[in-house]
Write an enzyme that holds these catalytic residues in place. Structure first.
Site, PDB file in Angstrom:
ATOM      1  CB  CYS A   2      -0.941   0.099   1.195  1.00 52.90           C
ATOM      2  SG  CYS A   2      -2.159  -1.206   1.259  1.00 52.90           S
ATOM      3  NE  ARG A  27       4.971   1.631   0.189  1.00 50.26           N
ATOM      4  CZ  ARG A  27       6.021   1.415   0.982  1.00 50.26           C
ATOM      5  NH1 ARG A  27       7.230   1.704   0.557  1.00 50.26           N
ATOM      6  NH2 ARG A  27       5.866   0.921   2.172  1.00 50.26           N
ATOM      7  CD1 TRP A  74      -0.160  -6.372  -2.807  1.00 49.77           C
ATOM      8  CD2 TRP A  74      -0.655  -6.871  -0.678  1.00 49.77           C
ATOM      9  NE1 TRP A  74       0.125  -7.706  -2.598  1.00 49.77           N
ATOM     10  CE2 TRP A  74      -0.178  -8.037  -1.303  1.00 49.77           C
ATOM     11  CE3 TRP A  74      -1.040  -6.940   0.659  1.00 49.77           C
ATOM     12  CZ2 TRP A  74      -0.056  -9.251  -0.641  1.00 49.77           C
ATOM     13  CZ3 TRP A  74      -0.932  -8.152   1.332  1.00 49.77           C
ATOM     14  CH2 TRP A  74      -0.429  -9.291   0.674  1.00 49.77           C
ATOM     15  CG  ASN A 100       0.823   0.416   4.457  1.00 54.19           C
ATOM     16  OD1 ASN A 100       0.474  -0.766   4.380  1.00 54.19           O
ATOM     17  ND2 ASN A 100       2.080   0.813   4.314  1.00 54.19           N
ATOM     18  N   GLY A 101      -1.529  -1.146   6.535  1.00 55.33           N
ATOM     19  CA  GLY A 101      -1.342  -1.954   7.744  1.00 55.33           C
ATOM     20  C   GLY A 101      -2.581  -2.784   8.019  1.00 55.33           C
ATOM     21  CD  GLU A 483      16.654 -14.190  -6.046  1.00 54.13           C
ATOM     22  OE1 GLU A 483      15.998 -14.671  -5.114  1.00 54.13           O
ATOM     23  OE2 GLU A 483      16.397 -13.085  -6.564  1.00 54.13           O
ATOM     24  CE  LYS A 487      13.584 -12.133  -8.575  1.00 54.41           C
ATOM     25  NZ  LYS A 487      14.156 -12.040  -7.263  1.00 54.41           N
ATOM     26  CD  GLU A 490       9.675 -12.234  -7.342  1.00 57.12           C
ATOM     27  OE1 GLU A 490       8.958 -11.918  -6.392  1.00 57.12           O
ATOM     28  OE2 GLU A 490      10.885 -12.014  -7.351  1.00 57.12           O
ATOM     29  CG  HIS A 506      17.565 -37.895  -2.096  1.00 58.52           C
ATOM     30  ND1 HIS A 506      17.891 -39.166  -1.674  1.00 58.52           N
ATOM     31  CD2 HIS A 506      18.739 -37.222  -2.219  1.00 58.52           C
ATOM     32  CE1 HIS A 506      19.211 -39.250  -1.533  1.00 58.52           C
ATOM     33  NE2 HIS A 506      19.752 -38.084  -1.856  1.00 58.52           N
ATOM     34  CE  LYS A 605      11.703  -3.620  -4.569  1.00 63.28           C
ATOM     35  NZ  LYS A 605      12.357  -4.801  -5.185  1.00 63.28           N
TER      36      LYS A 605
HETATM   37  O1  M6R Z   1      12.665  -5.670   1.247  1.00 65.38           O
HETATM   38  P1  M6R Z   1      13.050  -7.054   1.649  1.00 65.38           P
HETATM   39  O2  M6R Z   1      14.371  -7.472   1.130  1.00 65.38           O
HETATM   40  O3  M6R Z   1      12.933  -7.282   3.118  1.00 65.38           O
HETATM   41  O4  M6R Z   1      11.956  -7.977   0.961  1.00 65.38           O
HETATM   42  C1  M6R Z   1      11.912  -9.351   1.167  1.00 65.38           C
HETATM   43  C2  M6R Z   1      11.005 -10.018   0.169  1.00 65.38           C
HETATM   44  O5  M6R Z   1       9.694  -9.571   0.317  1.00 65.38           O
HETATM   45  C3  M6R Z   1      11.470  -9.769  -1.268  1.00 65.38           C
HETATM   46  O6  M6R Z   1      12.769 -10.189  -1.467  1.00 65.38           O
HETATM   47  C4  M6R Z   1      10.538 -10.508  -2.255  1.00 65.38           C
HETATM   48  O7  M6R Z   1      10.693 -11.889  -2.122  1.00 65.38           O
HETATM   49  C5  M6R Z   1      10.826 -10.052  -3.690  1.00 65.38           C
HETATM   50  N1  M6R Z   1       9.604  -9.953  -4.425  1.00 65.38           N
HETATM   51  C6  M6R Z   1      11.720 -10.986  -4.418  1.00 65.38           C
HETATM   52  O8  M6R Z   1      11.921 -10.631  -5.736  1.00 65.38           O
END
Ligand code: M6R
Length: 610
Positions: A2, A27, A74, A100-101, A483, A487, A490, A506, A605
């Site tokens: 948000c 956000r 969000w 927000n929250g 990682e 990527k 997402e 396994h 984000k």
């Molecule tokens: O801002 P942060 O590094 O604490 O965020 C952690 C995760 O929310 C963040 O890395 C999220 O997994 C991303 N979308 C990954 O690309």
């Protein structure tokens, strides 16, 4: 999670707020809305969809108001629709609020308010807060007092900006657990969830802490606690430049951020290397030097991509400093009564510095007496402020929701910590020097790698229709594989799993057939031969192998249908280089599938709710 903007000043608020929403859209982007106070009453526009949908509604309106609030959402409580979008008003229509929250006790408050005859239009917890403030305003006739009393009563987290139509020269902002700052201009103030919505107007900002509020008028502001104690807040300067939050000619922020990595990796080590001594200097850690020297165990806590870099960090620090390292999901750490021993060092990693789970984890660790340090990108963020010491990534604002440059910079910073802790113990000056030299060579290697990425485009074209992917690697490359898979999922919405290459036999090997692309990080290192055995196992089952291999390794073509070469480096730095082609592969597949790369569905984000 948000985005909030509020404006009070002399400019036309609508355009400032809309600009702010565009900057904050990363956000949250399931709905957006705006409230403008004009001629004693609110003009409210809100709409499900992205900020551009809200913007198109402006064509039919002309606004002259100089006071307003806006929100990009969000969803937490209530699905994304027009009614659940913010701002929310109280029953009298005199109070308008963006939030927000999460208000945890919203249902009991709502029941109480309904009993007293108040009505609700939406399913949100935020509307409950607006109506609650309205009910207190009705009772006391004092806007500020109504906000304060309501906030003292609510449980949970909030960053709010709120207006009262009876007071056209007042904007109130308050926070607990959700980030909120305000920019101080000349006779104008902009409240926002982060600095990106402010920098266009002023570089001077005030960071609100938990349980603090600001009562802002055109001729000045006061800051106080929610309990009504006045406090003097420092005015800070925003450090980044406006152009760093613009696309700079790239189609997407994510692509720009991928291509920035030679620079950002360099910036993360700039001024921190002592090549002649084989040491590093981390000024931000000076307050905890003694604790670093005495550390017997390290716990690294983080979420998402930052958690992946933490895993790389575990391998690096254990190897260089021989200190046991544990990596914990922040969301788990907080709720399982973890054991913190004397001489434990807790490292929190967070790009945004606002992730609620990570914040909760550091609070838990601090409460249990641990020394807590942060590895954070956003300067002045809550985690940066709440840790005893820390190291900034200096990677510049990361706007693409999928983290890219933060990941590579996090590994650089973890390597610096590894070298520093190692040199405090048994790491020799000779080894320190060669590690520092190798780190210094990385930006040029990244540049070289990014000069020709056409093979990745072709691979993306060949596999864009596949429904599943596996990413495999061993040693330092195992977290890199995690990682790579994250990527892809997402931003393309393709299912992808990261796994330790040898663990595949396994279980996941059952998935392999001619329809399964398998990305292997198979670089030349001490376990190369073992990885080749795993490749053979996949190849024997007709899996399609995409290998990320070391430049010059021709033999890998025997098994791999596609090879992406990366420059040679020492094993612990391979994840820094290997991450980049995986980021590009995910990016190109997502673009080919027509996905909204910078704002993938359901994500935000910075995740500021637990
Ligand atoms: O801002 P942060 O590094 O604490 O965020 C952690 C995760 O929310 C963040 O890395 C999220 O997994 C991303 N979308 C990954 O690309």
């Amino acid at each position: 999670m948000c985005g909030i903007v509020g404006y009070i000043g002399n400019l036309q608020a609508a355009s400032v707020l809309l600009n702010g929403l565009k900057r904050l859209e990363y956000r949250g982007y399931d709905s957006a809305g705006i409230s403008l106070l004009e001629y004693g009453k609110f003009e409210n526009l809100k709409k499900v969809g992205k900020v551009s949908v809200l913007e198109s509604m402006f064509d039919e309106h002309e606004f002259n108001s100089t006071l307003g609030i806006a929100h990009t959402r969000w969803a937490t409580h209530g699905e994304p629709n027009d009614v659940n979008a913010h701002p929310h008003q109280d029953n009298s229509g005199k109070i308008s609020l963006v939030h927000n929250g999460i208000i945890e006790n919203y249902s009991s408050l709502k029941a109480q308010l309904m009993k007293s005859g108040y009505n609700f239009l939406s399913e949100t917890d935020s509307e409950v807060l607006a109506v609650f403030i309205g009910s207190l305003y009705e009772k006391f006739g004092d806007f500020e007092k109504a906000v304060r009393l309501a906030l003292m009563e609510v449980r949970g987290t909030f960053g709010i900006t709120v207006l009262c139509s009876d007071d056209p020269d007042c904007l109130i902002a308050a926070r607990r657990g959700s980030p909120l700052i305000f920019g101080v201009g000349d006779g104008e103030y902009i409240v926002a969830s982060d600095a990106s919505a402010i920098i266009q107007y002023t570089r001077s900002v005030v960071y609100l802490n938990d349980n603090e509020m600001a009562v802002i008028r055109r001729n000045g502001y006061t800051t106080k606690t929610i309990q009504n104690e006045e406090i003097i807040k420092q005015v800070n300067q925003i450090e980044f430049e406006l152009e760093s939050i613009e696309k700079g000619g790239f189609e997407h922020f994510m692509l720009k951020e991928i291509f920035e990595q030679a620079k950002t990796v360099k910036d993360s080590m700039r001024g921190r290397l002592l090549p002649d001594e084989g040491k590093v200097r981390l000024g931000g850690l000076l307050p905890v030097m003694e604790q670093l020297r005495n550390a017997k165990r390290i716990i690294i806590t983080a979420c998402g991509t930052s958690w992946h870099s933490a895993l790389v960090g575990e391998y690096i620090i254990e190897s260089l400093a021989q200190i046991p390292v544990e990596v914990e999901y922040a969301s788990e750490f907080r709720y399982r009564n973890p054991v913190i021993l004397p001489n434990d060092l807790v490292i929190a990693i967070s790009q945004s510095g606002e992730t609620a789970d990570t914040l909760a984890a550091i609070r838990e660790a601090s409460q249990k007496g641990a020394t807590v340090i942060g590895i954070v990108n956003v300067v002045g963020s809550t985690i940066a402020r709440e840790t005893q010491a820390g190291i900034y990534l200096h990677a510049g604002p990361e706007i693409g929701v999928a983290s890219t440059k933060a990941f590579t910079s996090q590994i650089v910073v973890l390597s610096l910590i590894g070298i520093m802790l190692g040199r405090m113990r048994n790491l020799s000056a000779t080894d320190g020097k060669s590690l520092v030299r190798e780190l210094m060579s990385l930006p040029e290697k990244i540049d070289r790698m990014l000069e020709n990425t056409s093979s990745i485009l072709q691979i993306a074209e060949s596999y864009k229709k596949n429904k599943n992917f596996l990413y495999l690697g061993r040693g330092y490359n195992f977290p890199a594989a995690l990682e790579g898979a994250l990527k892809l999922k997402e931003i393309s919405y393709i299912h992808a799993e990261g796994y330790p290459a040898a663990e595949m036999k396994h279980g996941p090997i059952a998935l392999i057939d001619e329809n399964m692309p398998v990305v292997f990080i198979a670089t030349k290192d001490e376990i190369y031969e073992k990885v080749i055995s795993n490749i053979e196992e996949v190849s024997a089952r007709r899996g399609k192998i995409i290998a990320i291999a070391t430049e010059g390794d021709e033999s890998i073509k025997k098994w791999a249908k596609h090879v992406i070469y990366i420059p040679e480096t020492i094993p612990m730095f391979i994840p820094i280089l290997a991450a980049i082609p995986m980021q590009l592969l995910a990016y190109h597949i997502a673009v080919k599938l027509g996905r909204d790369v910078d704002k993938p569905r359901n994500l935000a984000k910075s995740v500021t709710v637990e």
